[in-house]
Design an enzyme around this catalytic site. Structure first.
Site, PDB file in Angstrom:
ATOM      1  N   ASP A 167      -1.760   5.414  -5.629  1.00 41.74           N
ATOM      2  CA  ASP A 167      -2.055   4.583  -4.469  1.00 41.74           C
ATOM      3  C   ASP A 167      -2.245   3.129  -4.885  1.00 41.74           C
ATOM      4  O   ASP A 167      -3.250   2.778  -5.504  1.00 41.74           O
ATOM      5  CB  ASP A 167      -3.322   5.117  -3.793  1.00 41.74           C
ATOM      6  CG  ASP A 167      -3.681   4.371  -2.516  1.00 41.74           C
ATOM      7  OD1 ASP A 167      -2.911   3.491  -2.099  1.00 41.74           O
ATOM      8  OD2 ASP A 167      -4.746   4.673  -1.941  1.00 41.74           O
ATOM      9  N   ASP A 205       0.822  -1.206   0.000  1.00 42.91           N
ATOM     10  CA  ASP A 205       0.000   0.000   0.000  1.00 42.91           C
ATOM     11  C   ASP A 205       0.855   1.255   0.000  1.00 42.91           C
ATOM     12  O   ASP A 205       1.373   1.669   1.033  1.00 42.91           O
ATOM     13  CB  ASP A 205      -0.922  -0.013   1.217  1.00 42.91           C
ATOM     14  CG  ASP A 205      -1.997   1.064   1.143  1.00 42.91           C
ATOM     15  OD1 ASP A 205      -1.966   1.871   0.194  1.00 42.91           O
ATOM     16  OD2 ASP A 205      -2.869   1.090   2.021  1.00 42.91           O
TER      17      ASP A 205
END
Length: 440
Positions: A293, A69
């Site tokens: 992201d 992440d």
């Protein structure tokens, strides 16, 4: 940073160290010496919707699986010993800190607790009973986790990274508990001081996401090589760079430790959308930044930009794909341009490419698999439901552009922290994995 429903898969990875002029397959057992201060380490990850890597933590090492992440800072592990997780129909125990001799909690008086958590969305607090630093993490999909701020040794290939700070979480609430339970935790990779990348003191990392839903990708930690040179793919791979934007002043809606780029526009086919420049950059509150992201599946656009893209894309596809005909239907809470496709139609027609324009670099989203997504379990008579893979931030309540990992497939993504830039290059990630010798 997870903004859409996710599903999880994983596979363990091996270590590769590359000297400054050679490439070796991951299956090689002997590792050459290198002059790099932090030798590059390659992990491969799998994704069907969320990207995961496998590491080992603690002494003796425990096998764990973590979501990759780039939108989060603090890594965390599930430390709730009463809730084992399940993956691939096998029980996966949570991380057990009581079995690690190198595990330690962070005391309330530590600078790590009092100073280094300031960039977290919820700064750490003190558990007065135990005098242990308490961490709370929350995400835009309404999931959250709470537990102790702690440290232990993380093992990446043959590297032992001692005193790595993470959250040892004992309480979790999730928007998708069945799928989220299939990993041990989350690997925070943004620019914050407590991210895994910052704690490793790495100045560069890269990854390549394969297009298949259950195909391996590759994560490169470190490296100063030209992509073409070390991959040896036999065709030109030229990275185009866009600056990573960073501001020093805190703003209420601006994430200062995200990988932020300057959005310049959107093109559908050969047509550039007429978007005002002010819509593509943050306003005085910080709303409107563009973040890359890997923890978000699909890309999210600010409402006015999404509306313009949706309208143009519908105009260019209404004669190619059948309209769903349900104005109130929304997939994953953010995507409302959907189509009907006969269930027996295995090949969709060619669709117009969407090009995201950044300062100095572009990202082309092409191919039906990247442009439309078949909604699992949704049918209308004998038709399947497919939705356009861009979402509306107004439906999510997030004041930002988010470039999700679905649109990063078959793109070499390089995050160069030393030069504060991000490099992009179209690349067949399946071929890259094969060249690197990554196997299940």
């Amino acid at each position: 940073m997870e903004y859409a429903q996710v599903m999880i898969s994983l596979q363990i990875s091996l270590l590769l160290i590359i000297s400054q002029s050679h490439i070796l397959p991951l299956t090689t057992s002997k590792i050459p010496s290198t002059s790099l201060l932090h030798p590059p380490n390659k992990l491969h990850f799998h994704h069907n919707i969320t990207l995961t890597v496998s590491l080992r933590v603690g002494t003796p090492p425990q096998n764990i699986t973590m979501v990759l992440d780039t939108g989060s800072e603090l890594s965390y592990l599930n430390c709730n010993l009463t809730q084992p997780t399940t993956l691939n129909n096998q029980t996966q125990p949570p991380f057990d800190p009581t079995q690690s001799t190198t595990y330690t909690t962070i005391p309330c008086t530590s600078p790590t607790c009092t100073n280094r958590t300031s960039d977290l969305s919820i700064p750490a607090s003190c558990d007065p009973t135990r005098q242990v630093c308490h961490a709370t993490l929350s995400y835009a999909d309404m999931s959250s986790a709470e537990g102790d701020l702690a440290s232990d040794t993380f093992h990446v290939g043959n590297l032992d990274i001692s005193d790595t700070v993470f959250g040892c979480m004992v309480t979790e609430s999730s928007s998708n508990p069945v799928e989220d339970a299939k990993t041990t935790g989350l690997l925070g990779m943004n620019r914050g001081s407590l991210s895994f990348i910052s704690q490793m003191d790495l100045r560069k990392f890269s990854y390549c996401i394969s297009s298949g839903l259950d195909e391996p990708g590759v994560l490169l930690l470190g490296d100063d090589q030209n992509v073409t040179e070390w991959l040896g793919l036999g065709y030109d791979v030229t990275l185009n760079y866009t600056p990573l934007v960073r501001i020093s002043d805190p703003l209420p809606y601006y994430n200062r430790v995200a990988y932020t780029v300057q959005f310049k526009g959107i093109k559908v086919g050969d047509k550039i959308l007429d978007l005002p420049e002010s819509l593509l950059q943050p306003d005085h509150t910080g709303a409107g930044q563009t973040m890359v992201d890997s923890g978000t599946q699909f890309s999210i656009l600010l409402g006015p930009a999404y509306t313009a893209l949706r309208s143009e894309y519908y105009d260019q596809t209404k004669h190619i794909l059948g309209d769903l005909g349900e104005p109130d239907y929304t997939f994953a809470g953010v995507m409302d341009l959907c189509y009907r496709v006969p269930c027996n139609q295995t090949v969709l027609p060619d669709l117009p490419t969407v090009t995201l324009l950044f300062e100095g670099a572009d990202m082309q989203v092409s191919g039906t698999d990247r442009l439309v997504y078949r909604v699992p379990g949704e049918t209308r008579d004998n038709d399947a439901v497919y939705c356009f893979t861009f979402g509306n931030s107004d439906l999510l309540g997030v004041e930002a552009y988010i470039i999700g990992h679905h649109h990063q497939q078959n793109v070499w993504m390089e995050f160069d922290l030393e030069k504060s830039r991000m490099g992009l290059a179209p690349l067949n990630c399946d071929l890259a994995v094969q060249k690197l010798g990554l196997v299940y």
